[in-house]
Enzyme design. Structure first.
Site, short mmCIF file in Angstrom:
data_model
loop_
_atom_site.label_atom_id
_atom_site.label_comp_id
_atom_site.label_asym_id
_atom_site.label_seq_id
_atom_site.Cartn_x
_atom_site.Cartn_y
_atom_site.Cartn_z
N ASP A 1 -6.42 0.75 1.45
CA ASP A 1 -6.39 0.83 2.91
C ASP A 1 -7.68 0.27 3.47
O ASP A 1 -8.48 -0.33 2.75
CB ASP A 1 -6.16 2.28 3.36
CG ASP A 1 -7.35 3.17 3.06
OD1 ASP A 1 -8.28 2.74 2.33
OD2 ASP A 1 -7.37 4.32 3.55
N LYS B 1 0.83 -1.20 0.00
CA LYS B 1 0.00 0.00 0.00
C LYS B 1 0.86 1.25 0.00
O LYS B 1 0.63 2.19 -0.79
CB LYS B 1 -0.92 0.01 1.22
CG LYS B 1 -1.93 1.16 1.20
CD LYS B 1 -2.42 1.52 2.58
CE LYS B 1 -1.40 2.36 3.33
NZ LYS B 1 -1.93 2.90 4.61
#
Length: 223
Positions: A145, A127
């Site tokens: 997320d 991420k």
């Protein structure tokens, strides 16, 4: 969310992102950082923490430190003195010091531009790497997320139950012309409108398209 969640039609997906675009044509990260290195540090610090808490800690930090060389000179204990209010500050400080040393030793203080290189840095997962690739290097990546994990299957934009599954599904389903800003639009939507506890469906610009909302309305109509 079940992997069997139905996806919206392409036309509906286009409509969603056109509405997001009309309301916020140039969405940006809410993390405040003066340069790519500081952004990398902020994203590492933001794991299991809010952007607001990270910004509060880093605002005074970045007045003193803006390069990996300066971070190494500050030292771990010096960094901790700024970020003690952030959860997991000790391990995060260790990661920041380690990645700063690697950036100096291997990359002349610059931020690498590939996912593989970024993910080789301590504290940098997929991420975080995707955030840097998107924001710094303007690549159409999809950082996933907790907000995207929660809302994208619910809306009907993605299928899957892991961050990677959601990421790949979004990359497949979102038209390329929206990819540069798509994850920011979705994060902001999850953070401020489609909240976990009390989603603001009455204020939602896509409530008439969202699969979860339309299913609920259909169920109410039959009762």
């Amino acid at each position: 969310m079940s992997k069997k969640q139905k996806l919206l039609k392409k036309d509906d997906i286009v409509t969603i992102f056109e509405r997001f675009k009309a309301r916020n044509a140039e969405p940006a990260s809410e993390l405040k950082a003066p340069n790519p290195y500081c952004l990398l540090v902020s994203v590492v610090l933001s794991a299991q923490a809010t952007d607001k808490s990270v910004n509060a800690a880093t605002e005074p930090l970045y007045k003193t430190v803006s390069t990996p060389q300066q971070m190494l000179a500050l030292g771990k204990e010096g960094l901790i003195s700024y970020i003690r209010s952030i959860g997991l500050y000790n391990s995060k400080a260790e990661h920041v010091m380690q990645l700063s040393a690697i950036l100096v030793d291997r990359y002349a203080g610059n931020i690498p531009s590939t996912r593989e290189e970024l993910m080789s840095l301590p504290g940098v997962g997929r991420k975080t790497a995707n955030v840097i690739l998107n924001v710094v290097y303007h690549q159409p990546t999809m950082p996933v997320d907790t907000h995207l994990m929660r809302i994208c299957p619910k809306i009907g934009l993605a299928q899957g139950s892991t961050p990677l599954e959601i990421e790949l599904s979004l990359l497949q389903n979102i038209p390329s012309q929206y990819m540069m800003h798509a994850h920011h639009w979705l994060i902001l939507h999850g953070r401020y409108i489609c909240t976990a506890r009390n989603p603001k469906c009455a204020e939602c610009c896509i409530s008439d398209i969202c699969q979860h909302n339309t299913k609920q309305n259909a169920a109410k109509a039959t009762t």
